[in-house]
Enzyme design. Structure first.
Site, PDB file in Angstrom:
ATOM      1  N   CYS A 199       0.829  -1.213   0.000  1.00 13.39           N
ATOM      2  CA  CYS A 199       0.000   0.000   0.000  1.00 13.39           C
ATOM      3  C   CYS A 199       0.865   1.266   0.000  1.00 13.39           C
ATOM      4  O   CYS A 199       1.539   1.557   0.987  1.00 13.39           O
ATOM      5  CB  CYS A 199      -0.907  -0.037   1.228  1.00 13.39           C
ATOM      6  SG  CYS A 199      -1.749   1.504   1.607  1.00 13.39           S
ATOM      7  N   CYS A 204       0.044   3.911   2.652  1.00 12.15           N
ATOM      8  CA  CYS A 204       0.474   3.451   3.983  1.00 12.15           C
ATOM      9  C   CYS A 204       1.922   3.859   4.240  1.00 12.15           C
ATOM     10  O   CYS A 204       2.281   4.235   5.364  1.00 12.15           O
ATOM     11  CB  CYS A 204       0.343   1.934   4.097  1.00 12.15           C
ATOM     12  SG  CYS A 204      -1.354   1.331   3.905  1.00 12.15           S
TER      13      CYS A 204
END
Length: 89
Positions: free
Chosen positions: A13, A16
């Protein structure tokens, strides 16, 4: 009162990875006033389902009374600080 910030993330991600340094700085500056629990959704799918995580990153701030605040997407430090103060950190 125990305050926990659950960080639901995945290694793949991109957002993230943007969120990580914000959380690390916040954790360092707040010096133990709250706990960070990193939850890899690929490894802990049951917990992610329990918290109804549908997008990443998802940050959930909890205290002894339950969920105080939920953030979806990259969240700025100021918003996290406000929620942590509300939670009693």
């Amino acid at each position: 009162m125990t305050v926990t910030l659950k960080d639901f993330y995945a290694d793949w991600c991109g957002p993230c990875k943007t969120q990580d340094p914000i959380l690390e700085d916040l954790e360092d500056d707040w010096d133990g006033r709250f706990e960070v629990e990193k939850v890899n959704v690929d490894e802990q799918q049951d917990l992610a389902n329990e918290y109804q995580v549908r997008s990443l990153p998802t940050l959930i701030i909890e205290n002894d009374d339950g969920i105080v605040e939920r953030f979806v997407g990259v969240t700025q430090r100021e918003d996290l600080e406000d929620a942590l103060e509300t939670a009693g950190a």
